[in-house]
Design a protein around this motif. Structure first.
Motif, PDB file in Angstrom:
ATOM      1  N   GLU A  33      -7.196  -3.533   8.316  1.00 38.88           N
ATOM      2  CA  GLU A  33      -7.815  -3.417   9.640  1.00 38.88           C
ATOM      3  C   GLU A  33      -7.378  -2.130  10.330  1.00 38.88           C
ATOM      4  O   GLU A  33      -8.185  -1.440  10.956  1.00 38.88           O
ATOM      5  CB  GLU A  33      -7.455  -4.627  10.503  1.00 38.88           C
ATOM      6  CG  GLU A  33      -8.224  -5.890  10.173  1.00 38.88           C
ATOM      7  CD  GLU A  33      -9.697  -5.764  10.509  1.00 38.88           C
ATOM      8  OE1 GLU A  33     -10.027  -5.103  11.503  1.00 38.88           O
ATOM      9  OE2 GLU A  33     -10.521  -6.311   9.751  1.00 38.88           O
ATOM     10  N   LEU A  34      -6.089  -1.797  10.206  1.00 41.00           N
ATOM     11  CA  LEU A  34      -5.587  -0.551  10.799  1.00 41.00           C
ATOM     12  C   LEU A  34      -6.252   0.662  10.143  1.00 41.00           C
ATOM     13  O   LEU A  34      -6.586   1.644  10.814  1.00 41.00           O
ATOM     14  CB  LEU A  34      -4.065  -0.473  10.649  1.00 41.00           C
ATOM     15  CG  LEU A  34      -3.269  -1.422  11.554  1.00 41.00           C
ATOM     16  CD1 LEU A  34      -1.795  -1.440  11.146  1.00 41.00           C
ATOM     17  CD2 LEU A  34      -3.401  -1.009  13.019  1.00 41.00           C
ATOM     18  N   GLY A  35      -6.450   0.593   8.834  1.00 43.36           N
ATOM     19  CA  GLY A  35      -7.116   1.687   8.143  1.00 43.36           C
ATOM     20  C   GLY A  35      -8.546   1.877   8.612  1.00 43.36           C
ATOM     21  O   GLY A  35      -8.977   3.002   8.901  1.00 43.36           O
ATOM     22  N   MET A 216      -6.926  13.956  19.514  1.00 44.57           N
ATOM     23  CA  MET A 216      -6.544  14.058  18.114  1.00 44.57           C
ATOM     24  C   MET A 216      -7.772  14.445  17.296  1.00 44.57           C
ATOM     25  O   MET A 216      -8.845  13.879  17.502  1.00 44.57           O
ATOM     26  CB  MET A 216      -5.988  12.705  17.630  1.00 44.57           C
ATOM     27  CG  MET A 216      -5.304  12.762  16.275  1.00 44.57           C
ATOM     28  SD  MET A 216      -4.758  11.111  15.738  1.00 44.57           S
ATOM     29  CE  MET A 216      -3.528  10.753  16.987  1.00 44.57           C
ATOM     30  N   PRO A 217      -7.639  15.406  16.372  1.00 43.55           N
ATOM     31  CA  PRO A 217      -8.800  15.796  15.567  1.00 43.55           C
ATOM     32  C   PRO A 217      -9.191  14.693  14.591  1.00 43.55           C
ATOM     33  O   PRO A 217      -8.357  13.875  14.187  1.00 43.55           O
ATOM     34  CB  PRO A 217      -8.306  17.044  14.829  1.00 43.55           C
ATOM     35  CG  PRO A 217      -6.819  16.921  14.803  1.00 43.55           C
ATOM     36  CD  PRO A 217      -6.444  16.208  16.063  1.00 43.55           C
ATOM     37  N   PRO A 218     -10.469  14.648  14.166  1.00 43.03           N
ATOM     38  CA  PRO A 218     -10.921  13.611  13.228  1.00 43.03           C
ATOM     39  C   PRO A 218     -10.122  13.592  11.928  1.00 43.03           C
ATOM     40  O   PRO A 218      -9.871  12.529  11.365  1.00 43.03           O
ATOM     41  CB  PRO A 218     -12.386  13.991  12.966  1.00 43.03           C
ATOM     42  CG  PRO A 218     -12.790  14.835  14.122  1.00 43.03           C
ATOM     43  CD  PRO A 218     -11.561  15.543  14.568  1.00 43.03           C
ATOM     44  N   GLU A 219      -9.707  14.774  11.444  1.00 42.94           N
ATOM     45  CA  GLU A 219      -8.980  14.851  10.183  1.00 42.94           C
ATOM     46  C   GLU A 219      -7.662  14.089  10.232  1.00 42.94           C
ATOM     47  O   GLU A 219      -7.237  13.502   9.228  1.00 42.94           O
ATOM     48  CB  GLU A 219      -8.704  16.328   9.827  1.00 42.94           C
ATOM     49  CG  GLU A 219      -9.938  17.160   9.550  1.00 42.94           C
ATOM     50  CD  GLU A 219     -10.686  17.555  10.804  1.00 42.94           C
ATOM     51  OE1 GLU A 219     -11.874  17.930  10.698  1.00 42.94           O
ATOM     52  OE2 GLU A 219     -10.082  17.466  11.907  1.00 42.94           O
ATOM     53  N   LYS A 220      -7.032  14.071  11.403  1.00 42.81           N
ATOM     54  CA  LYS A 220      -5.755  13.357  11.523  1.00 42.81           C
ATOM     55  C   LYS A 220      -5.974  11.846  11.445  1.00 42.81           C
ATOM     56  O   LYS A 220      -5.169  11.122  10.875  1.00 42.81           O
ATOM     57  CB  LYS A 220      -5.079  13.742  12.840  1.00 42.81           C
ATOM     58  CG  LYS A 220      -3.577  13.480  12.834  1.00 42.81           C
ATOM     59  CD  LYS A 220      -2.880  14.259  13.917  1.00 42.81           C
ATOM     60  CE  LYS A 220      -1.379  14.124  13.781  1.00 42.81           C
ATOM     61  NZ  LYS A 220      -0.648  14.935  14.784  1.00 42.81           N
ATOM     62  N   HIS A 221      -7.078  11.377  12.031  1.00 42.76           N
ATOM     63  CA  HIS A 221      -7.392   9.950  11.925  1.00 42.76           C
ATOM     64  C   HIS A 221      -7.646   9.568  10.465  1.00 42.76           C
ATOM     65  O   HIS A 221      -7.230   8.481  10.021  1.00 42.76           O
ATOM     66  CB  HIS A 221      -8.627   9.620  12.770  1.00 42.76           C
ATOM     67  CG  HIS A 221      -8.358   9.577  14.234  1.00 42.76           C
ATOM     68  ND1 HIS A 221      -7.623   8.569  14.832  1.00 42.76           N
ATOM     69  CD2 HIS A 221      -8.717  10.413  15.237  1.00 42.76           C
ATOM     70  CE1 HIS A 221      -7.557   8.785  16.131  1.00 42.76           C
ATOM     71  NE2 HIS A 221      -8.208   9.900  16.398  1.00 42.76           N
ATOM     72  N   LEU A 222      -8.313  10.441   9.709  1.00 50.82           N
ATOM     73  CA  LEU A 222      -8.561  10.172   8.295  1.00 50.82           C
ATOM     74  C   LEU A 222      -7.243  10.111   7.526  1.00 50.82           C
ATOM     75  O   LEU A 222      -7.076   9.286   6.617  1.00 50.82           O
ATOM     76  CB  LEU A 222      -9.469  11.249   7.696  1.00 50.82           C
ATOM     77  CG  LEU A 222     -10.917  11.276   8.200  1.00 50.82           C
ATOM     78  CD1 LEU A 222     -11.671  12.440   7.586  1.00 50.82           C
ATOM     79  CD2 LEU A 222     -11.621   9.968   7.872  1.00 50.82           C
ATOM     80  N   ALA A 223      -6.311  10.988   7.880  1.00 54.97           N
ATOM     81  CA  ALA A 223      -4.996  10.979   7.217  1.00 54.97           C
ATOM     82  C   ALA A 223      -4.253   9.675   7.509  1.00 54.97           C
ATOM     83  O   ALA A 223      -3.639   9.088   6.605  1.00 54.97           O
ATOM     84  CB  ALA A 223      -4.169  12.175   7.691  1.00 54.97           C
ATOM     85  N   TYR A 224      -4.314   9.223   8.760  1.00 63.36           N
ATOM     86  CA  TYR A 224      -3.669   7.943   9.104  1.00 63.36           C
ATOM     87  C   TYR A 224      -4.337   6.782   8.369  1.00 63.36           C
ATOM     88  O   TYR A 224      -3.665   5.854   7.905  1.00 63.36           O
ATOM     89  CB  TYR A 224      -3.719   7.715  10.605  1.00 63.36           C
ATOM     90  CG  TYR A 224      -2.731   8.527  11.397  1.00 63.36           C
ATOM     91  CD1 TYR A 224      -1.436   8.718  10.942  1.00 63.36           C
ATOM     92  CD2 TYR A 224      -3.087   9.116  12.607  1.00 63.36           C
ATOM     93  CE1 TYR A 224      -0.519   9.473  11.662  1.00 63.36           C
ATOM     94  CE2 TYR A 224      -2.180   9.868  13.341  1.00 63.36           C
ATOM     95  CZ  TYR A 224      -0.903  10.036  12.858  1.00 63.36           C
ATOM     96  OH  TYR A 224      -0.001  10.784  13.583  1.00 63.36           O
ATOM     97  N   ALA A 225      -5.660   6.817   8.263  1.00 62.08           N
ATOM     98  CA  ALA A 225      -6.381   5.757   7.544  1.00 62.08           C
ATOM     99  C   ALA A 225      -5.939   5.724   6.080  1.00 62.08           C
ATOM    100  O   ALA A 225      -5.703   4.639   5.518  1.00 62.08           O
ATOM    101  CB  ALA A 225      -7.887   5.995   7.635  1.00 62.08           C
ATOM    102  N   LEU A 231      -0.569   1.990   1.931  1.00 58.45           N
ATOM    103  CA  LEU A 231       0.428   0.937   2.124  1.00 58.45           C
ATOM    104  C   LEU A 231      -0.090  -0.408   1.640  1.00 58.45           C
ATOM    105  O   LEU A 231       0.639  -1.192   1.028  1.00 58.45           O
ATOM    106  CB  LEU A 231       0.819   0.855   3.606  1.00 58.45           C
ATOM    107  CG  LEU A 231       1.791   1.914   4.124  1.00 58.45           C
ATOM    108  CD1 LEU A 231       1.925   1.808   5.636  1.00 58.45           C
ATOM    109  CD2 LEU A 231       3.156   1.747   3.469  1.00 58.45           C
ATOM    110  N   ALA A 232      -1.375  -0.682   1.922  1.00 54.21           N
ATOM    111  CA  ALA A 232      -1.981  -1.942   1.467  1.00 54.21           C
ATOM    112  C   ALA A 232      -1.979  -2.009  -0.058  1.00 54.21           C
ATOM    113  O   ALA A 232      -1.660  -3.052  -0.650  1.00 54.21           O
ATOM    114  CB  ALA A 232      -3.402  -2.067   2.015  1.00 54.21           C
ATOM    115  N   LEU A 233      -2.319  -0.894  -0.711  1.00 52.74           N
ATOM    116  CA  LEU A 233      -2.329  -0.859  -2.173  1.00 52.74           C
ATOM    117  C   LEU A 233      -0.919  -1.017  -2.730  1.00 52.74           C
ATOM    118  O   LEU A 233      -0.707  -1.757  -3.704  1.00 52.74           O
ATOM    119  CB  LEU A 233      -2.958   0.454  -2.652  1.00 52.74           C
ATOM    120  CG  LEU A 233      -3.011   0.664  -4.171  1.00 52.74           C
ATOM    121  CD1 LEU A 233      -3.842  -0.427  -4.832  1.00 52.74           C
ATOM    122  CD2 LEU A 233      -3.565   2.048  -4.498  1.00 52.74           C
ATOM    123  N   ALA A 234       0.050  -0.326  -2.116  1.00 57.55           N
ATOM    124  CA  ALA A 234       1.434  -0.428  -2.583  1.00 57.55           C
ATOM    125  C   ALA A 234       1.959  -1.858  -2.447  1.00 57.55           C
ATOM    126  O   ALA A 234       2.639  -2.372  -3.345  1.00 57.55           O
ATOM    127  CB  ALA A 234       2.310   0.541  -1.792  1.00 57.55           C
TER     128      ALA A 234
END
Length: 247
Positions: A33-35, A216-225, A231-234
């Motif tokens: 959900e956070l992603g 915040m630029p869109p690219e930073k949101h993509l990096a956080y996603a 983390l979910a995969l790990a």
């Protein structure tokens, strides 16, 4: 009562604890959900940047027939206005180069439509003593305004605690949203539009102008996603390793 499921596949034994399964599902839901939330925020920022570009192509010289679409795309305007009052409005808690200050606003009337609009002139240092208000000069009575429209948000998180301070003809606002705007209308006796004008840096009576249209630029949101999905995969991989053992 059993609290786990066990079964075998070849030489491996799989044991899934019910409580661990519940925690696993909750964590996977939260991380994903956070992603997706970060992906949506990135999309919103891209839309805002596109709107900025559209609204800055041509400056309109009249607010007659102004549309909601133009407001939402931060339309550039060149207007001839006049001061509606000598009131000065200070929007508090604005930081510039790590220094505390205010955004300085005045109320001006558009000569063609008669609309009273808040004009944000930019940032001003608050000084070292909060009890001492800065000296601020008023714009000219006839005011040539080069600016961009900026919608006033409907609601702020801290609106419930917001209180307008009045010091003579100076009003100090903790936030600015529709609720605070309604209170300001009562105090000034003026009907105000639900958007303001942010002055260009070369406009008359502009102060320190360094507008942030996106925090915040869109690219930073993509990096956080990407981080949340990673983390979910790990967590999924670790959970599988924990549950599978050799017999």
């Amino acid at each position: 009562m059993k609290h786990a499921i066990e079964y075998s596949v070849g030489k491996y034994k799989i044991r899934i604890n019910f409580w661990f399964l519940i925690i696993f599902l909750l964590m996977q839901t939260l991380l994903n959900e956070l992603g997706f939330w970060q992906l949506n925020r990135g999309k919103e920022k891209r839309v805002r940047i596109e709107q900025l570009e559209l609204g800055g192509v041509v400056a309109v010289k009249s607010l007659v027939g102004l549309t909601n679409r133009q407001i939402e795309q931060f339309q550039r305007v060149d207007l001839l206005m006049k001061l509606s009052s000598e009131d000065i409005i200070l929007l508090d808690n604005k930081i510039n180069n790590k220094r505390p200050g205010y955004h300085v606003l005045n109320v001006a009337k558009d000569e063609q439509t008669g609309k009273n609009i808040l004009v944000n002139r930019g940032w001003l240092f608050a000084g070292n003593d909060r009890n001492q208000l800065p000296d601020i000069s008023l714009p000219a009575k006839k005011w040539k305004v080069n600016a961009r429209i900026y919608p006033i948000q409907q609601e702020s998180i801290s609106t419930a605690k917001a209180a307008i301070e009045k010091h003579g003809q100076v009003y100090r606002l903790p936030v600015l949203d529709h609720q605070v705007l309604a209170e300001l209308e009562k105090l000034t006796g003026l009907k105000l539009e639900k958007y303001l004008l942010r002055l260009d840096k070369d406009s008359q009576s502009a102060l320190a102008v360094n507008w942030m249209w996106t925090n915040m630029p869109p690219e930073k949101h993509l990096a956080y996603a990407f981080q949340w999905f990673a983390l979910a995969l790990a967590f999924l991989i670790v959970s599988v390793i924990v549950c599978i053992k050799k017999r």
